[in-house]
Each structure stands twice: as structure tokens, then as C-alpha cells.
Design an enzyme around this catalytic site. Structure first.
Site, PDB file in Angstrom:
ATOM      1  N   ARG A 240     -10.653  21.043  -0.449  1.00  0.00           N
ATOM      2  CA  ARG A 240     -10.221  21.349  -1.923  1.00  0.00           C
ATOM      3  C   ARG A 240      -8.701  20.715  -2.349  1.00  0.00           C
ATOM      4  O   ARG A 240      -8.540  20.885  -3.426  1.00  0.00           O
ATOM      5  CB  ARG A 240     -10.204  22.963  -2.276  1.00  0.00           C
ATOM      6  CG  ARG A 240     -11.484  23.701  -2.143  1.00  0.00           C
ATOM      7  CD  ARG A 240     -11.301  24.966  -2.694  1.00  0.00           C
ATOM      8  NE  ARG A 240     -12.541  25.671  -2.296  1.00  0.00           N
ATOM      9  CZ  ARG A 240     -12.516  26.957  -1.379  1.00  0.00           C
ATOM     10  NH1 ARG A 240     -11.397  27.042  -0.952  1.00  0.00           N
ATOM     11  NH2 ARG A 240     -13.267  27.329  -1.031  1.00  0.00           N
TER      12      ARG A 240
ATOM     13  N   ASP B  31      -3.264  26.966  -7.164  1.00  0.00           N
ATOM     14  CA  ASP B  31      -2.326  26.437  -6.268  1.00  0.00           C
ATOM     15  C   ASP B  31      -2.863  25.832  -4.984  1.00  0.00           C
ATOM     16  O   ASP B  31      -2.017  24.943  -4.437  1.00  0.00           O
ATOM     17  CB  ASP B  31      -0.846  27.017  -6.213  1.00  0.00           C
ATOM     18  CG  ASP B  31       0.004  26.637  -5.207  1.00  0.00           C
ATOM     19  OD1 ASP B  31       0.551  25.351  -5.639  1.00  0.00           O
ATOM     20  OD2 ASP B  31       0.556  27.102  -4.310  1.00  0.00           O
ATOM     21  N   GLY B  32      -4.096  26.367  -4.496  1.00  0.00           N
ATOM     22  CA  GLY B  32      -4.613  26.135  -3.144  1.00  0.00           C
ATOM     23  C   GLY B  32      -3.461  26.348  -2.078  1.00  0.00           C
ATOM     24  O   GLY B  32      -2.834  27.299  -2.070  1.00  0.00           O
ATOM     25  N   ILE B  33      -3.174  25.424  -1.330  1.00  0.00           N
ATOM     26  CA  ILE B  33      -2.243  25.389  -0.156  1.00  0.00           C
ATOM     27  C   ILE B  33      -1.064  24.791  -0.498  1.00  0.00           C
ATOM     28  O   ILE B  33      -0.432  24.258   0.259  1.00  0.00           O
ATOM     29  CB  ILE B  33      -2.835  24.998   1.187  1.00  0.00           C
ATOM     30  CG1 ILE B  33      -3.520  23.598   0.687  1.00  0.00           C
ATOM     31  CG2 ILE B  33      -4.095  25.656   1.594  1.00  0.00           C
ATOM     32  CD1 ILE B  33      -4.202  22.829   1.998  1.00  0.00           C
TER      33      ILE B  33
ATOM     34  N   GLU C  29      -2.923  31.673  -7.703  1.00  0.00           N
ATOM     35  CA  GLU C  29      -3.997  31.409  -6.851  1.00  0.00           C
ATOM     36  C   GLU C  29      -4.726  32.718  -6.437  1.00  0.00           C
ATOM     37  O   GLU C  29      -3.933  33.791  -6.566  1.00  0.00           O
ATOM     38  CB  GLU C  29      -3.222  30.878  -5.534  1.00  0.00           C
ATOM     39  CG  GLU C  29      -4.220  30.678  -4.610  1.00  0.00           C
ATOM     40  CD  GLU C  29      -5.656  29.702  -4.837  1.00  0.00           C
ATOM     41  OE1 GLU C  29      -5.458  28.366  -5.493  1.00  0.00           O
ATOM     42  OE2 GLU C  29      -6.711  30.242  -4.504  1.00  0.00           O
TER      43      GLU C  29
ATOM     44  N   CYS D   3     -13.722  22.207  -8.931  1.00  0.00           N
ATOM     45  CA  CYS D   3     -14.321  21.128  -9.684  1.00  0.00           C
ATOM     46  C   CYS D   3     -16.292  21.233  -9.251  1.00  0.00           C
ATOM     47  O   CYS D   3     -16.922  20.517  -9.998  1.00  0.00           O
ATOM     48  CB  CYS D   3     -14.055  19.780  -9.161  1.00  0.00           C
ATOM     49  SG  CYS D   3     -14.320  19.640  -7.300  1.00  0.00           S
TER      50      CYS D   3
ATOM     51  N   THR E 179      -0.011  22.062  -2.229  1.00  0.00           N
ATOM     52  CA  THR E 179       0.136  20.520  -1.943  1.00  0.00           C
ATOM     53  C   THR E 179       1.335  20.209  -2.934  1.00  0.00           C
ATOM     54  O   THR E 179       2.099  19.291  -2.442  1.00  0.00           O
ATOM     55  CB  THR E 179      -0.988  20.000  -2.023  1.00  0.00           C
ATOM     56  OG1 THR E 179      -1.973  20.704  -1.775  1.00  0.00           O
ATOM     57  CG2 THR E 179      -1.028  18.495  -1.481  1.00  0.00           C
TER      58      THR E 179
ATOM     59  N   TRP F  38      -5.129  18.593  -2.633  1.00  0.00           N
ATOM     60  CA  TRP F  38      -5.024  16.882  -2.882  1.00  0.00           C
ATOM     61  C   TRP F  38      -4.527  16.305  -1.672  1.00  0.00           C
ATOM     62  O   TRP F  38      -4.033  17.023  -0.723  1.00  0.00           O
ATOM     63  CB  TRP F  38      -3.633  17.157  -3.916  1.00  0.00           C
ATOM     64  CG  TRP F  38      -3.836  17.881  -5.160  1.00  0.00           C
ATOM     65  CD1 TRP F  38      -5.086  17.908  -5.914  1.00  0.00           C
ATOM     66  CD2 TRP F  38      -3.032  18.245  -6.229  1.00  0.00           C
ATOM     67  NE1 TRP F  38      -4.966  18.459  -6.894  1.00  0.00           N
ATOM     68  CE2 TRP F  38      -3.731  18.767  -7.349  1.00  0.00           C
ATOM     69  CE3 TRP F  38      -1.301  18.473  -6.055  1.00  0.00           C
ATOM     70  CZ2 TRP F  38      -3.087  19.466  -8.298  1.00  0.00           C
ATOM     71  CZ3 TRP F  38      -1.070  19.065  -7.218  1.00  0.00           C
ATOM     72  CH2 TRP F  38      -1.880  19.391  -8.176  1.00  0.00           C
TER      73      TRP F  38
END
Ligand SMILES: C[S@@+](CC[C@H](N)C(=O)[O-])C[C@H]1O[C@@H](n2cnc3c(N)ncnc32)[C@H](O)[C@@H]1O
Ligand SMILES: [Zn+2]
Ligand SMILES: [Zn+2]
Ligand SMILES: [Zn+2]
Length: 667
Positions: free
Chosen positions: A635, A386-388, A409, A455, A390, A637
Site C-alpha cells: 500500500r 499515513d500508512g508506514i 492512520e 485505492c 513513507t 509509496w
């Protein structure tokens, strides 16, 4: 003068086991060569001078890769004799026509040298003969690494480059290529011999090849019949060149697909925008462009004398960035911007990859897939990697009612950013590996599965990437996404939207593998089409409408700068931001993209947040350093792209009825 540089495949020798004694054979030897991070590949050692490359010391060789048709500088210890190492290096399990064709080509050339009429051998015959131990025919005796005659394919490519060198000898005393050739000639007797030994063959070929070009130039033949990559009309055309009027043959098309999103550490493309070959290239001076053009393409496709003009131009804006000028362009005709967008998209979606399964959802009357909730419920999301968040930020912007947002995450800083922004709206479910059947069942209905796995191990920018299948490396996390997708489908049927994202700069074989598992081809999307940054990513998924044309936006970097402080953008658009702080510098000069009070200045982190489509201070948790904030953004989107791709869900799910979104209000 337009900048020039040499670009070879990147190497990281120290990370690989050594292979054997350094190769010491003469130029023209059939060999196996290896670029670290890539498999052993058949090639032929060539003299740098034969293809306009500089001389190199004996601990390196120039290797021309068969079928791949490019030249690389390879450490001698990564070059080995073809026949001697055949049984060791030939990987019969390796799939791919180009690989097999390269090996067969090498075998046939070798067999011919041993007195066999190998020209008409089938691939099977050639491989069988090699498996049988390279038996010679008659009495002809060949020792160790005696050079073999160059095949036509090699001659074609080398002579094209060589022709340019000869031209620059006639036209231009200051050409960097010419200088390097003359310098080599004075010091290197064997090289000169090699040059003259191929010249008689190549003269004839050159005439044939330039016949095609001459016909196009005189209007006798349509440029659509010409492969812009190999400059020949005698090859089978498989499609149109996405950037320029003209076509591409199979090999050149494959090369373009492989390299069109590949950038060096400096953010500049590694391969020619026309023929997708590396080597000595001219770099476009427009910072947002970063495209490069090889000398052979400029020599033979641009107007007579254009190369000299380009060298003098200060700055030089490439064929795609400036208006067409007949005195420079010659037959290089850029396609219209909107055509380029759709062709690049089509290039990836037309791949005929055998897919394991599709999951086309039943469509409603207005062409939208029906989900189990049969629309107008709030959306229940599971966001992996999920990262931040987005995904949630974009759904919030779209004013879709999010009934539930589960996130997986592991990065504590990323989680803090999301928590600070969305308070309790997000329910964290732990690392993706822990999402077993029981846990997934407990989540209840999921309408949308999001995910963009790490990635780094897939990217062409990483020469020692471990790929998808190393279970200790992050590349294999893609299979966690796949596992969750399959499990949810099993639990609730095909009634779910899903979106998987990853870098566009991954090898074609990885794209194909991911596509096979996910059951469809990706859609390529560059954030530059909607915002002030380049960020080319691949998206797999079943949300409808992705193939539709995008109306190009006019947002420029200037629109994202903090107002009132005399900050002015030096470029319209920034290059792809990564986790590396250098990626904020632009162009060949690596300058900062902003000027403040007349001086160069870095792009501030708050401005970078705006470039991504977040609000100022989105990543500011109170005590998070600038570089960590950039890493999180590097990192993430692009919000603009996420909004665009999920917009069709607006008509399926309920609209949020509160004016106030899910985000905290920043004071
Ligand atoms: C490419 S980033 C995705 C960023 C996200 N799409 C965004 O917009 O911020 C990949 C994320 O996967 C996370 N990650 C790595 N290993 C993970 C795991 N085992 N389970 C869940 N997330 C993981 C990383 O911390 C990273 O934030
Ligand atoms: Zn071609
Ligand atoms: Zn080129
Ligand atoms: Zn350009």
C-alpha cells in the site's frame, strides 16, 4: 512460442442483481449490455467468428460496444433488447460524449431500420424520437429483436479483425485463430451466414483502409497522419501515440488513457499497447514489461510474416523491449525511452478538464512558491492515510528539518511500524473523519499536507469497485482529504504545499472528478523510472518541478538482493507489488524473481523493503508476519518517488542540522 491469451473485461456476476430474461435474439441485434461494475451500454450482438473470437455457448453473447469499439463476452442475462429496455436503461443524467454518442448511434441505426432517414439527425432529434416511443415511418414492420444492418463503425472494426483471420487462413495452417474459426464453421450454420452477409461490405472498406496503411508503408504518407488505433488516416487526429511513431484519434486516445495502466491479476496488461483493445493478444516475454499486443495490430502493422516469426520466438521480447528489426517491426517504430516518459506524462497533464479552482502560490525569485513561514523554518506536516510514514522517511532522507509531523492512520500494524522507526517524532491525530475544524485549528500552521487515500474501490483491477461516491466505501475517503485541504486553506490562506496520491489504474472519469476538486491535473509517475519496481501512480499537488524530465536510474533488482548468499535476480525490475502475495511472482509463468543456488526463490521481505527504498527490517516490528509486512509495503509509496517529488522543498525549508536523522538506528 509467444504466449497468447484471451482477456475480457472481468466479471463478478454473483455480486449484482439479475436483470431479466436471458437474451435470445439473433446475431446483429441492437442491445443493451452490461459488464458487472459498469453501466448499461448500447451494443450489438456479433458472431464470434466475425471478429476472430471463439464460439461460445448460448448462455453468453459476444457484444460489440458502440463507440467503445471493443468486443466482450457477456452473460446472456446481461444482454437486453435495445428498444424494449430503452426507457429503463438509458441514463439521461449520465455525462460523457462517448456515452451519448453510443446511444445516439444505436437509436439512428434502429430508426433507419424503421424507415427513417436518420443519418442526418442531430443527437437531440435522435433522443427525442426515441423518447417519443420509437415511432416507425410508413408501413415497414419490425418485430421484437430482428437484426438490423451493421453500422459502418462496427463493420470497420469487425472487418479489420476478420481480414486477419482470412490472411491467417491463407498463410498459416497452425494459427490458433484460424483453428477456432474453422471449428466454429463446422458446427454453426447461422454463424457462417452471418459471415457471408458482412463480407461484401467489408471487402470494399478493407481496400480503403489498407490504402492508408499501404501509403504509409510505401513512404507516400507520413505515419503521423495515421491513427494507430483504428489504422485509418480518415479520422481526426488528436495527438501522438506515446509509445510508437504514429498518432491517435479521439476514441483511440481515450481508450489508451483508460487502459494504459490496467493490469490483470497476473500483472500483465489487459489491453494492446498499440490500439488499446482487448481480445486475443501476444504477451511480451520480458518479465518487467508485461505489455500485450493484439493480433490485428501485429497482422497489419508489423512486417509481412512477422506474426509467424513472433510465434516461433522463444522468448519473444516486444517492440518496446528489443531493437528495431525491419523484418519483424514493419511500421511499428518505438519511440525513444525518454520520449515515452514525457509523452505519458503529457497525456495526463494535457487534459482539458474544467477545474473548480487553482491554488497557484505566489512565486519567489527562484520560481518556488512562497509559504507563510517564508522559508527556512522547519517543516510542519499533516500526513493523512499515513500508512508506514513513507512521507516522513523521505523527508528524513532529504535532510529537511521536520518541526512537526502529525499523522492520521487507523491500521495498528502500520502505526507500530512508524512508531518503532520514528519514536515520538510522529503525533497521531486519529482517523481522518475526526479532524474537524477545532482539531485542525489546534494543530497550528501546516506547511505540507500529504495523503494517498485507499485505492481498492477506485482501481480498474477491482471489477466491483464502488467508486468515489459510495459513502460506506473507502473510495470516498478522497473527500476527507479534500475537506481537510479546503479547511486548512481557509484557516491559513493559500500558503501551503500539498500532495495527493492515488493509483493510475482508475477510470478516466474518477481522475477527472479528483482533478476538478483538487483544481489541477495529475502528474503520472512510475517508480520504475527511479528504482527496480513498476509502480505507476498519479500525483496531484503544488510542489513545483514535477513536470521536469527524470534522469532514468540504473538501479536493478540485483542491487536490492541480500549480498553474499548467492542470490541472483531473474529480472531487472519487478512488477507492481500489491497486498496480494502473488504479485511478487513475475510474468506469464508467474515465476519468483530470484534464483538462489540455482533454484527459483521468492523475493525476501527485507529485499522488498530495499526495492521500495526503505532500509532492511523497516517493517519488522518484532512479531509481524511476512504477509502483513508485504501488505503494508503493497500500500506504500515508493521512497524513491516520494523523495523525488518532495526534493524541491529542500530549498524552501530548513536543513536538518543534526547528522543523526529522526529514525531509530537498527541494531
Ligand atoms: C494507500 S494506503 C497509504 C499508504 C501510505 N501512503 C504509505 O506510504 O504507507 C491508505 C492508508 O489509509 C489508511 N486509512 C484507511 N481509513 C482511514 C481513516 N479513516 N483515517 C486514516 N487513515 C485511514 C489505511 O490504513 C492505509 O494505511
Ligand atoms: Zn482511432
Ligand atoms: Zn492492437
Ligand atoms: Zn516488452
Amino acid at each position: 512460442m509467444a504466449p497468447m491469451r484471451n482477456k475480457w473485461k472481468k466479471t463478478a456476476i454473483q455480486r449484482l442483481p439479475t436483470s431479466g430474461e436471458p437474451f435470445d435474439g439473433p446475431v446483429g441485434s441492437l442491445v443493451w449490455g452490461r459488464i458487472p461494475g459498469q453501466p448499461w451500454w448500447p451494443g450489438i450482438t456479433v458472431d464470434g467468428q466475425d471478429c476472430g473470437m471463439p464460439d461460445i455457448s448460448s448462455d453468453h453473447k459476444w457484444v460489440f460496444w458502440l463507440e467503445d469499439r471493443r468486443v466482450s463476452k457477456v452473460q446472456s442475462k446481461w444482454v437486453q433488447h435495445f428498444k424494449d429496455r430503452y426507457s429503463l436503461y438509458f441514463d439521461s443524467t449520465r455525462k460523457g460524449k462517448i456515452y451519448e454518442s453510443a446511444v445516439v448511434q444505436a437509436i439512428k441505426v434502429y430508426a433507419k431500420h424503421l424507415g427513417h432517414e436518420s443519418g442526418k439527425w442531430t443527437n437531440k432529434q435522435a433522443l427525442k424520437w426515441a423518447d417519443g416511443g420509437f415511432q416507425q415511418n410508413g408501413v415497414r414492420k419490425v418485430e421484437g429483436v430482428t437484426p438490423v444492418p451493421l453500422s459502418h463503425v462496427i463493420q470497420d472494426d469487425l472487418q479489420l479483425i476478420r481480414k486477419c483471420v482470412e490472411r491467417s487462413k491463407q498463410n498459416n495452417g497452425s494459427s490458433p485463430i484460424k483453428n477456432s474459426v474453422q471449428h466454429g464453421k463446422q458446427n454453426n450454420e447461422p454463424s457462417r451466414k452471418r459471415r457471408s452477409s458482412i463480407s461484401s461490405v467489408s471487402e470494399l472498406k478493407t481496400d480503403v483502409q489498407y490504402d492508408d496503411l499501404a501509403k504509409v508503408k510505401s513512404g507516400e504518407m507520413s505515419i503521423r497522419r495515421l491513427c494507430l488505433g483504428c489504422k485509418s488516416a480518415e479520422v481526426k487526429i488528436v495527438g501522438e501515440h506515446p509509445y510508437f511513431e504514429g498518432s491517435l484519434c479521439k476514441i483511440c486516445m481515450e481508450a489508451l488513457k483508460k487502459h494504459c495502466f490496467e493490469f490483470g491479476d497476473d500483472g500483465i496488461h489487459t489491453h494492446c499497447a498499440i490500439c488499446s483493445r482487448a481480445g486475443r493478444v501476444y504477451v511480451c516475454d520480458r518479465p518487467g514489461c508485461c505489455k500485450v499486443y493484439c493480433t490485428p495490430c501485429i497482422e497489419v502493422l508489423a512486417a509481412e510474416g512477422a506474426k509467424m516469426l513472433i510465434e516461433k520466438m522463444q522468448p519473444w521480447q516486444c517492440f518496446l523491449c528489443s531493437d528495431v528489426r525491419p523484418t519483424v517491426n514493419g511500421i511499428i517504430t518505438p519511440r525513444h525511452e525518454s520520449v515515452i516518459l514525457s509523452r505519458i506524462t503529457a497525456l495526463f497533464s494535457l487534459d482539458k478538464i474544467p477545474l473548480f479552482c487553482g491554488d497557484d502560490l505566489p512565486l519567489s525569485e527562484d520560481g518556488l512558491p512562497l509559504v507563510s513561514s517564508n522559508r527556512k523554518n522547519g517543516l510542519r506536516v499533516l500526513s493523512l492515510f499515513d500508512g508506514i510514514s513513507t512521507g516522513l522517511f523521505a523527508l528524513d532522507k532529504l535532510q529537511i528539518e521536520v518541526e512537526k509531523y502529525y499523522a492520521s492512520e487507523v491500521d495498528g500494524d502500520a502505526i507500530n511500524v512508524s512508531k518503532l522507526n520514528f519514536k515520538d517524532k510522529i503525533e497521531y491525530v486519529g482517523p481522518v473523519e475526526t479532524l474537524n475544524l477545532r482539531k485542525l485549528k489546534a494543530l497550528g500552521r501546516i506547511d505540507l499536507l500529504l495523503g494517498g487515500s485507499p485505492c481498492t474501490e477506485l482501481s480498474l483491477a477491482n471489477p466491483v469497485r464502488k467508486g468515489l461516491f459510495d459513502t460506506d466505501a473507502s473510495g470516498s475517503l478522497f473527500f476527507e482529504y479534500f475537506r481537510v485541504l479546503v479547511t486548512l486553506r481557509m484557516l491559513q490562506g493559500n500558503c501551503m504545499y500539498w500532495l495527493f496520491e492515488n493509483t493510475a489504474a482508475m477510470p478516466c472519469s474518477m481522475k477527472a472528478t479528483i482533478s476538478r476538486y483538487l483544481g489541477r491535473n495529475p502528474t503520472v509517475f512510475d517508480a520504475a523510472w527511479l528504482s527496480a519496481q513498476h509502480r505507476t501512480r498519479l500525483f496531484w499537488g503544488n510542489i513545483p518541478g514535477w513536470g521536469k524530465k527524470v534522469a532514468k536510474c540504473n538501479v536493478k533488482l540485483d542491487d536490492c538482493l541480500i549480498p553474499g548468499l548467492n542470490r541472483i535476480a531473474a529480472v531487472d525490475m519487478i512488477r507492481t507489488v500489491t497486498t496480494n502475495s502473488n504479485s511478487l511472482r513475475q510474468g506469464k509463468t508467474m515465476t519468483h524473481p530470484v534464483r538462489m543456488n540455482g533454484k527459483e526463490d521468492t523475493l525476501w521481505i527485507t529485499e522488498l523493503e530495499r526495492v521500495f527504498g526503505f532500509e532492511t527490517h523497516y517493517t519488522d516490528t518484532g512479531n509481524l508476519g511476512i504477509s502483513k509486512r508485504q501488505q503494508l509495503l503493497g500500500r506504500a509509496w515508493s521512497v524513491h518517488v516520494a523523495v523525488h517529488l518532495m526534493k524541491p522543498l529542500q530549498s524552501v525549508f530548513k536543513k536538518r542540522n543534526t547528522k543523526q536523522g529522526y529514525r531509530r538506528v537498527i541494531i
